[in-house]
Write a protein that holds these residues in place. Structure first.
Motif, PDB file in Angstrom:
ATOM      1  N   GLU A 220      -4.852  -2.502  -3.808  1.00  0.00           N
ATOM      2  CA  GLU A 220      -3.936  -2.287  -4.946  1.00  0.00           C
ATOM      3  C   GLU A 220      -4.357  -1.085  -5.771  1.00  0.00           C
ATOM      4  O   GLU A 220      -3.504  -0.297  -6.213  1.00  0.00           O
ATOM      5  CB  GLU A 220      -3.885  -3.540  -5.825  1.00  0.00           C
ATOM      6  CG  GLU A 220      -2.982  -4.635  -5.302  1.00  0.00           C
ATOM      7  CD  GLU A 220      -1.497  -4.297  -5.452  1.00  0.00           C
ATOM      8  OE1 GLU A 220      -1.164  -3.189  -5.924  1.00  0.00           O
ATOM      9  OE2 GLU A 220      -0.669  -5.145  -5.092  1.00  0.00           O
TER      10      GLU A 220
ATOM     11  N   ALA B 293      -2.250   2.419  -6.297  1.00  0.00           N
ATOM     12  CA  ALA B 293      -1.896   2.903  -7.632  1.00  0.00           C
ATOM     13  C   ALA B 293      -2.434   4.308  -7.886  1.00  0.00           C
ATOM     14  O   ALA B 293      -2.302   4.836  -8.990  1.00  0.00           O
ATOM     15  CB  ALA B 293      -2.437   1.947  -8.693  1.00  0.00           C
TER      16      ALA B 293
ATOM     17  N   ARG C  53      -5.028  -3.534  -9.568  1.00  0.00           N
ATOM     18  CA  ARG C  53      -3.901  -2.793 -10.138  1.00  0.00           C
ATOM     19  C   ARG C  53      -4.185  -2.378 -11.576  1.00  0.00           C
ATOM     20  O   ARG C  53      -3.967  -1.232 -11.967  1.00  0.00           O
ATOM     21  CB  ARG C  53      -2.643  -3.666 -10.047  1.00  0.00           C
ATOM     22  CG  ARG C  53      -1.362  -2.992 -10.540  1.00  0.00           C
ATOM     23  CD  ARG C  53      -0.145  -3.804 -10.114  1.00  0.00           C
ATOM     24  NE  ARG C  53      -0.241  -5.199 -10.527  1.00  0.00           N
ATOM     25  CZ  ARG C  53      -0.204  -6.242  -9.699  1.00  0.00           C
ATOM     26  NH1 ARG C  53      -0.124  -6.041  -8.392  1.00  0.00           N
ATOM     27  NH2 ARG C  53      -0.260  -7.475 -10.156  1.00  0.00           N
TER      28      ARG C  53
END
Length: 521
Positions: free
Chosen positions: A22, A26, A506
């Motif tokens: 994640e 990102a 994230r």
């Protein structure tokens, strides 16, 4: 040696891999540090992901399920360990989570196991992995990764490959010893000891040899692992890695740390430790050293499965006074906990001749190799038998009058047990099988720790005891308090590793403080 990156992930099991993926997606540069070669408890697990609410596999199998039904059941298991809002979020994103994993190459299958079992055979990959039928629900949610044998190694392999594909850098055989902080208490990096350039092959091979023996023969596992620790002390070289955005602790639980087990969970002794030597509490201790709080460290899942074979659900579990211990159809962790709390932590499963014969017929069809030897032992040498309930009670050391009274009440209608698995237990002779959870080498009771660092449920940031966040520090998986920190059912820990790992990775990457809804996806 010094290095700098955006996000550091400590530990490379399911939680660490999902955090790394994640964060990389990102836009962050990610370095993963693992004391060994990666995989952790995930790689030796059954590879079951608890998911529902209408997953693709459930729909293909014709199973009707909704996020609300999943929430209603899990609320019974989770309690107030996490907020209702977080649990609802977990349930609502569950089907998408399985699709996300499938998109990374993790294979699933829709073949439903038609009977209740602790772990399905290679013919079935969707099954009742919790206590759903005990609560009147009819949606199987245990999604076993498609692979022969235990499927955890396949889950880890596909997650690791997805991380590498995204440019995630793995520094294996690198043990984090300290978190770095600035003057304001923000975590800015880590100090490590690394074997890079040293005889790393010996460290890798010796660790691999110690893992499986350490599960079943702890003393042998410890002996085999001593050279691994010696190599780390002898050849470890200092490494400092700085993180511009955040550090995610995903280093597992502490079931392999005897001191922490004695301090926080002294009742749980004599069980089979489910994990690896990496589950030594190091991630939790690192978080505490930076000021993080902890919760639920006393919560340990200890399992006593009485299936397979499934016919054994028709038996009656009693304590030494002859009293019924629990609903036998419950998940193995609920059964194990009830047995642990029984007088002397002793319990026995009562079967009659009819259930015993049916169970024996089912052994070959319903078991994998590691279940088969245990089932055959319990149904032969692991039992005592006699013509009457009172006589078999005396042979086992159980109060005969107490058992007779319990059996009479049970035959009139076993309270709480689904009628489809109940049996009258009226065909002599009778058998009693010792299903105690302590010190049973031929029928070990697996266990794992559930508590960890307290975290913000919107972001995964580690929290101080007063609830204030520690900037730059995150925790996920069994290093953190999560969905399964009160009560465990198969697949819930791995599902929480995916959920919490993605959340932490994230947030660490994007540094967005917009709140819960900003992180839902």
């Amino acid at each position: 040696m010094n290095a700098t990156t955006d996000v550091i992930v400590v530990g490379f099991g399911a939680a660490g891999a999902c955090a790394a993926i994640e964060a990389a997606d990102a836009g962050a540069r990610v370095v993963v540090l693992d004391r060994f070669g990666g995989g952790g408890a995930t790689a030796i697990s059954g590879g079951v992901v608890y998911a529902g609410g209408g997953t693709r596999q459930q729909r293909e199998a014709g199973v009707a399920d909704t996020p609300q039904a999943m929430f209603d059941y899990l609320r019974e298991e989770v309690g107030d360990t996490v907020s209702a809002e977080t649990l609802r979020w977990f349930c609502e994103q569950s089907a998408d989570m399985v699709d996300w994993l499938a998109g990374l190459g993790v294979p699933f299958d829709a073949r439903v196991c038609p009977y209740k079992t602790s772990y399905p055979t290679n013919r079935h990959y969707l099954y009742f992995s919790g206590s759903e039928i005990s609560f009147g629900q009819r949606a199987p949610r245990g999604h076993r990764v498609l692979a022969r044998g235990t499927s955890g190694r396949m889950l880890y392999a596909r997650l690791a490959a997805a991380a590498r594909k995204r440019g995630v850098v793995l520094l294996a055989q690198t043990r984090v010893t300290r978190l770095l902080t600035d003057a304001g208490g923000r975590v800015t990096g880590v100090e490590c000891q690394t074997l890079r350039g040293a005889p790393a092959w010996a460290h890798r091979v010796l660790h691999r040899w110690s893992v499986k023996p350490g599960l079943y023969l702890p003393s042998l596992g410890r002996a085999l692992h001593r050279p691994v620790a010696w190599l780390e002390r002898r050849y470890g070289r200092p490494l400092r890695v700085e993180a511009t955005r955040g550090v995610v602790l995903a280093a597992g639980g502490f079931v392999f740390d005897r001191a922490m087990m004695r301090e926080h969970a002294p009742d749980y002794r004599g069980g089979l430790r489910l994990g690896t030597p990496g589950d030594d509490g190091s991630g939790i201790r690192l978080g505490v050293s930076a000021g993080a709080g902890t919760a639920h460290l006393d919560r340990v899942s200890i399992w006593r499965f009485i299936t397979p074979p499934s016919a054994m659900l028709g038996g009656l579990i009693v304590d030494r006074d002859g009293r019924r211990v629990c609903d036998e159809s419950r998940y193995g962790a609920a059964v194990g906990e009830a047995i642990l709390r029984s007088p002397g932590a002793r319990s026995w499963l009562l079967l009659d001749a009819s259930v015993l014969a049916e169970s024996r017929r089912q052994v070959r069809e319903q078991t994998l190799w590691f279940q088969r030897w245990q089932a055959r032992y319990l149904l032969t040498a692991g039992r005592v038998t006699a013509p009457t309930p009172e006589a078999v009670a005396r042979r086992a050391g159980i109060d005969p009058a107490g058992l007779a009274k319990t059996l009479a009440g049970y035959r009139s209608g076993p309270p709480g047990k689904p009628p489809e698995v109940a049996r009258p237990l009226d065909t002599p002779p009778y058998s009693l099988i010792d299903v105690s959870v302590r010190n049973r080498p031929a029928a070990p009771a697996p266990m794992l720790t559930l508590g960890g660092l307290t975290v913000d449920e919107e972001t995964g940031r580690a929290l101080r005891p007063d609830g204030r966040p520690i900037e730059g520090l995150y925790a996920a998986g069994r290093t953190a308090v999560g969905i399964c920190s009160r009560s465990y059912v198969s697949g819930l820990s791995l599902a929480d590793c995916v959920f919490s790992g993605r959340r932490a990775g994230r947030d660490a990457a994007i540094q967005d403080r917009g709140g819960l809804h900003a992180h839902r996806g």
